[in-house]
Design a protein around this motif. Structure first.
Motif, PDB file in Angstrom:
ATOM      1  N   MET A   1       0.826  -1.192   0.000  1.00 22.84           N
ATOM      2  CA  MET A   1       0.000   0.000   0.000  1.00 22.84           C
ATOM      3  C   MET A   1       0.872   1.259   0.000  1.00 22.84           C
ATOM      4  SD  MET A   1      -3.064  -1.047  -0.204  1.00 22.84           S
ATOM      5  CE  MET A   1      -4.083  -2.502   0.067  1.00 22.84           C
ATOM      6  N   ASN A   2       1.855   1.320  -0.885  1.00 21.57           N
ATOM      7  CA  ASN A   2       2.811   2.415  -0.891  1.00 21.57           C
ATOM      8  C   ASN A   2       2.247   3.728  -1.397  1.00 21.57           C
ATOM      9  OD1 ASN A   2       5.160   0.934   0.047  1.00 21.57           O
ATOM     10  ND2 ASN A   2       5.041  -0.162  -1.892  1.00 21.57           N
ATOM     11  N   LEU A   3       1.093   3.696  -2.064  1.00 21.99           N
ATOM     12  CA  LEU A   3       0.468   4.911  -2.573  1.00 21.99           C
ATOM     13  C   LEU A   3      -0.852   5.189  -1.858  1.00 21.99           C
ATOM     14  CD1 LEU A   3       1.129   4.497  -6.412  1.00 21.99           C
ATOM     15  CD2 LEU A   3       2.334   5.997  -4.807  1.00 21.99           C
ATOM     16  N   GLN A   4      -0.984   4.684  -0.650  1.00 21.58           N
ATOM     17  CA  GLN A   4      -2.231   4.809   0.098  1.00 21.58           C
ATOM     18  C   GLN A   4      -2.656   6.276   0.196  1.00 21.58           C
ATOM     19  OE1 GLN A   4      -3.881   2.005   1.379  1.00 21.58           O
ATOM     20  NE2 GLN A   4      -5.564   3.465   1.571  1.00 21.58           N
ATOM     21  N   GLY A   5      -3.890   6.551  -0.256  1.00 20.94           N
ATOM     22  CA  GLY A   5      -4.454   7.886  -0.150  1.00 20.94           C
ATOM     23  C   GLY A   5      -4.039   8.849  -1.236  1.00 20.94           C
ATOM     24  N   LYS A   6      -3.154   8.459  -2.138  1.00 24.35           N
ATOM     25  CA  LYS A   6      -2.713   9.349  -3.205  1.00 24.35           C
ATOM     26  C   LYS A   6      -3.752   9.388  -4.327  1.00 24.35           C
ATOM     27  CE  LYS A   6       1.179  10.233  -1.184  1.00 24.35           C
ATOM     28  NZ  LYS A   6       1.366  11.552  -0.512  1.00 24.35           N
ATOM     29  N   LYS A   7      -3.890  10.563  -4.930  1.00 24.01           N
ATOM     30  CA  LYS A   7      -4.829  10.755  -6.032  1.00 24.01           C
ATOM     31  C   LYS A   7      -4.040  10.901  -7.330  1.00 24.01           C
ATOM     32  CE  LYS A   7      -8.185  13.040  -3.012  1.00 24.01           C
ATOM     33  NZ  LYS A   7      -8.878  14.316  -2.701  1.00 24.01           N
ATOM     34  N   ILE A   8      -4.262   9.980  -8.245  1.00 19.81           N
ATOM     35  CA  ILE A   8      -3.485   9.933  -9.481  1.00 19.81           C
ATOM     36  C   ILE A   8      -4.408  10.064 -10.680  1.00 19.81           C
ATOM     37  CG2 ILE A   8      -1.961   8.530 -10.927  1.00 19.81           C
ATOM     38  CD1 ILE A   8      -0.942   7.166  -8.415  1.00 19.81           C
ATOM     39  N   ILE A   9      -4.070  10.964 -11.585  1.00 23.47           N
ATOM     40  CA  ILE A   9      -4.692  10.973 -12.909  1.00 23.47           C
ATOM     41  C   ILE A   9      -3.758  10.232 -13.847  1.00 23.47           C
ATOM     42  CG2 ILE A   9      -5.338  12.378 -14.899  1.00 23.47           C
ATOM     43  CD1 ILE A   9      -6.230  14.541 -12.988  1.00 23.47           C
ATOM     44  N   LEU A  10      -4.284   9.226 -14.507  1.00 19.84           N
ATOM     45  CA  LEU A  10      -3.519   8.460 -15.493  1.00 19.84           C
ATOM     46  C   LEU A  10      -3.965   8.883 -16.880  1.00 19.84           C
ATOM     47  CD1 LEU A  10      -1.591   6.218 -16.401  1.00 19.84           C
ATOM     48  CD2 LEU A  10      -3.452   4.565 -16.024  1.00 19.84           C
ATOM     49  N   GLY A  11      -3.079   9.543 -17.606  1.00 17.98           N
ATOM     50  CA  GLY A  11      -3.359   9.939 -18.985  1.00 17.98           C
ATOM     51  C   GLY A  11      -2.830   8.898 -19.950  1.00 17.98           C
ATOM     52  N   ILE A  12      -3.641   8.575 -20.962  1.00 18.82           N
ATOM     53  CA  ILE A  12      -3.267   7.533 -21.918  1.00 18.82           C
ATOM     54  C   ILE A  12      -3.423   8.079 -23.335  1.00 18.82           C
ATOM     55  CG2 ILE A  12      -3.710   5.177 -22.717  1.00 18.82           C
ATOM     56  CD1 ILE A  12      -5.029   4.628 -19.999  1.00 18.82           C
ATOM     57  N   CYS A  13      -2.356   7.962 -24.116  1.00 23.20           N
ATOM     58  CA  CYS A  13      -2.364   8.454 -25.501  1.00 23.20           C
ATOM     59  C   CYS A  13      -2.380   7.291 -26.487  1.00 23.20           C
ATOM     60  CB  CYS A  13      -1.149   9.349 -25.747  1.00 23.20           C
ATOM     61  SG  CYS A  13      -1.048  10.758 -24.628  1.00 23.20           S
ATOM     62  N   GLY A  14      -2.530   7.628 -27.755  1.00 25.21           N
ATOM     63  CA  GLY A  14      -2.705   6.625 -28.802  1.00 25.21           C
ATOM     64  C   GLY A  14      -1.417   5.968 -29.246  1.00 25.21           C
ATOM     65  N   SER A  15      -0.982   4.993 -28.488  1.00 25.28           N
ATOM     66  CA  SER A  15       0.229   4.234 -28.797  1.00 25.28           C
ATOM     67  C   SER A  15      -0.060   2.764 -28.555  1.00 25.28           C
ATOM     68  CB  SER A  15       1.384   4.695 -27.898  1.00 25.28           C
ATOM     69  OG  SER A  15       2.433   3.750 -27.882  1.00 25.28           O
ATOM     70  N   ILE A  16       0.640   1.895 -29.258  1.00 22.14           N
ATOM     71  CA  ILE A  16       0.484   0.466 -29.028  1.00 22.14           C
ATOM     72  C   ILE A  16       0.799   0.118 -27.575  1.00 22.14           C
ATOM     73  CG2 ILE A  16       2.847  -0.020 -29.773  1.00 22.14           C
ATOM     74  CD1 ILE A  16      -0.277  -2.283 -30.184  1.00 22.14           C
ATOM     75  N   ALA A  17       1.631   0.950 -26.941  1.00 21.60           N
ATOM     76  CA  ALA A  17       1.971   0.705 -25.537  1.00 21.60           C
ATOM     77  C   ALA A  17       0.796   0.958 -24.598  1.00 21.60           C
ATOM     78  CB  ALA A  17       3.153   1.584 -25.121  1.00 21.60           C
TER      79      ALA A  17
ATOM     80  N   LEU B   1      -1.960  -1.655 -10.897  1.00 16.96           N
ATOM     81  CA  LEU B   1      -0.907  -1.546  -9.896  1.00 16.96           C
ATOM     82  C   LEU B   1      -1.092  -0.323  -9.005  1.00 16.96           C
ATOM     83  CD1 LEU B   1       2.237  -2.538 -12.024  1.00 16.96           C
ATOM     84  CD2 LEU B   1       1.160  -3.884 -10.212  1.00 16.96           C
ATOM     85  N   PHE B   2      -1.509   0.783  -9.612  1.00 16.86           N
ATOM     86  CA  PHE B   2      -1.766   1.989  -8.817  1.00 16.86           C
ATOM     87  C   PHE B   2      -2.860   1.733  -7.781  1.00 16.86           C
ATOM     88  CE2 PHE B   2      -0.287   5.185 -12.312  1.00 16.86           C
ATOM     89  CZ  PHE B   2       1.022   5.070 -11.866  1.00 16.86           C
ATOM     90  N   VAL B   3      -3.971   1.140  -8.240  1.00 16.11           N
ATOM     91  CA  VAL B   3      -5.101   0.878  -7.350  1.00 16.11           C
ATOM     92  C   VAL B   3      -4.698  -0.112  -6.258  1.00 16.11           C
ATOM     93  CG1 VAL B   3      -7.431  -0.106  -7.204  1.00 16.11           C
ATOM     94  CG2 VAL B   3      -6.832   1.443  -9.095  1.00 16.11           C
ATOM     95  N   LYS B   4      -3.976  -1.159  -6.651  1.00 16.36           N
ATOM     96  CA  LYS B   4      -3.528  -2.171  -5.686  1.00 16.36           C
ATOM     97  C   LYS B   4      -2.626  -1.551  -4.628  1.00 16.36           C
ATOM     98  CE  LYS B   4      -1.288  -6.718  -5.433  1.00 16.36           C
ATOM     99  NZ  LYS B   4      -0.599  -7.792  -6.211  1.00 16.36           N
ATOM    100  N   SER B   5      -1.867  -0.509  -5.000  1.00 18.37           N
ATOM    101  CA  SER B   5      -0.955   0.142  -4.068  1.00 18.37           C
ATOM    102  C   SER B   5      -1.651   1.167  -3.187  1.00 18.37           C
ATOM    103  CB  SER B   5       0.183   0.828  -4.834  1.00 18.37           C
ATOM    104  OG  SER B   5       0.990  -0.127  -5.486  1.00 18.37           O
TER     105      SER B   5
END
Length: 398
Positions: free
Chosen positions: A1-17, A27-31
């Protein structure tokens, strides 16, 4: 739980990745983080918004409005503790670097008050193109943080740099971002940067082409980690930022720098000698401009005080002293001799034989050497990333 309570916006762009973003979100949610996802329209060609919505537990944002409802991009920008764009494409990097705004992600980026971390993903030739390099450097100069690309197989079939960092590595990077603000708290750091100018007469001097970029990158990194920094700065054209924990002493000559360092070193936990100090100065400084007369002119020079060696001679137990070596031949041998002679804990070796490294560039490639030998050698990276690596290694010696 290393990110407990942190608020993260995950931006995703148009890449095969983009397919990796599902694992990153998980992983973010699990942390322990709360995650909201913003996707560009083209990102939807690679991964479904439904997938990200299911993993994050929130609606996925794809547009500023849907024709009837407005999405609060300003509120999102204020909500987050960090904005992570992974993957970010060359197109979106160009948008961010130049203030373009035609996607929801652009709007949130321009509204965000938090730190922005960006993980590029593109093919090798795109990554090394001068346009991309320039845009990445602009983003870094804005205070955004690059999550370095990795080396590996690319979608084109080429093998090289440009691959987005693996989700587990990005998770570690984000955790380190939140933790690093504590690791230099309460520490006093002396940093020298820029060239020195040794006057010949009122208008001429002996100097070098140092811009101070490496030293200033180290200053910014130490400040971000909670340190108080005393910067002794030679004559540079770089814009100097302000910070409540930063004190700047502007100097001109090596003698000026020596006097300032002697004052500040006694209270320093760490000293990083990144300045390019002149080795020699004119034995006399003419009071009037030297007139052009003879075809030849002779200059008599005398050694300047070796600032780093002077500080190394009075270094106290518990103080950490870091120096730089810029070499053109026998690099490792000369750097090690300098480390021993000047009583450095670490020496940072630049080679003028590495294109894009050393004085006057926005990038660097270094070898870090300690008493145990070579600690690590970097690839060519922006100086802000080199600064992170140097500070990480320096902290290990506290």
């Amino acid at each position: 739980m290393n990110l407990q309570g942190k608020k993260i916006i995950l931006g995703i762009c148009g890449s095969i990745a983009a397919y990796k973003s599902a694992e990153l979100c998980r992983l973010f949610v699990k942390s322990g983080a709360e995650v909201k996802v913003i996707m560009t329209t083209s990102a939807g060609d690679f991964i479904s918004p439904l997938t990200l919505s299911t993993l994050s537990g929130y609606e996925v944002f794809t547009s500023v409005h849907d024709g009837s409802n407005w999405s609060g991009h300003v509120e999102l920008g204020l909500w987050a503790d960090v904005l992570v764009i992974a993957p970010i494409t060359a197109n979106t990097i160009a948008h961010f670097a130049n203030g373009l705004c035609d996607t929801m992600l652009d709007a949130v980026y321009l509204s965000a008050k938090c730190t922005v971390l960006f993980a590029p993903a593109m093919d090798l030739d795109m990554w090394i193109h001068p346009s991309t390099k320039s845009n990445v450097e602009k983003l870094i100069s804005f205070g955004n943080v690059l999550i370095p690309v990795e080396h590996g197989e690319l979608a084109s079939g080429l093998v090289g740099f440009g691959r987005m960092a693996e989700p587990a590595h990005i998770l570690d990077f984000v955790i380190a971002h939140f933790n690093k603000h504590l690791d230099l708290s309460g520490k006093n750091i002396l940093i020298t940067a820029g060239p020195t100018h040794e006057k010949l007469d009122p208008v001429r001097f002996i100097g070098n082409s140092s811009t101070g970029k490496m030293g200033l990158a180290l200053v910014r990194e130490c400040l971000e980690r909670g340190a108080s920094v005393e910067l002794v700065l030679g004559p540079v054209t770089e814009k100097i930022f302000t910070h409540p924990n930063l004190s700047v002493t502007n100097i001109m000559s090596a003698d000026d720098m020596m006097k300032a360092c002697a004052v500040h070193f006694q209270n320093a936990d760490i000293a990083i000698m990144a300045a390019a100090v002149a080795d020699y100065r004119p034995i006399t400084e003419e009071s009037q401009k030297i007139k052009k007369s003879d075809d030849e002119i002779s200059l008599k020079l005398v050694k300047t005080t070796d600032i780093a060696a002077s500080l190394g001679a009075i270094k106290q137990p518990g103080q950490v002293l870091v120096g730089f070596a810029l070499e053109t031949e026998n690099e490792l041998e000369y750097a090690e001799k300098k480390r021993i002679k000047k009583n450095f804990d670490l020496i940072i070796l630049n080679s003028m034989n590495d294109k894009g490294a050393g004085i006057g560039t926005s990038t660097n490639k270094v070898t870090i050497i300690g008493s145990e030998g070579i600690i690590l050698a970097t690839q060519l990276l922006p100086k802000s990333e080199i600064a992170k690596i140097i500070v990480d290694e320096t902290i290990k010696h506290i």
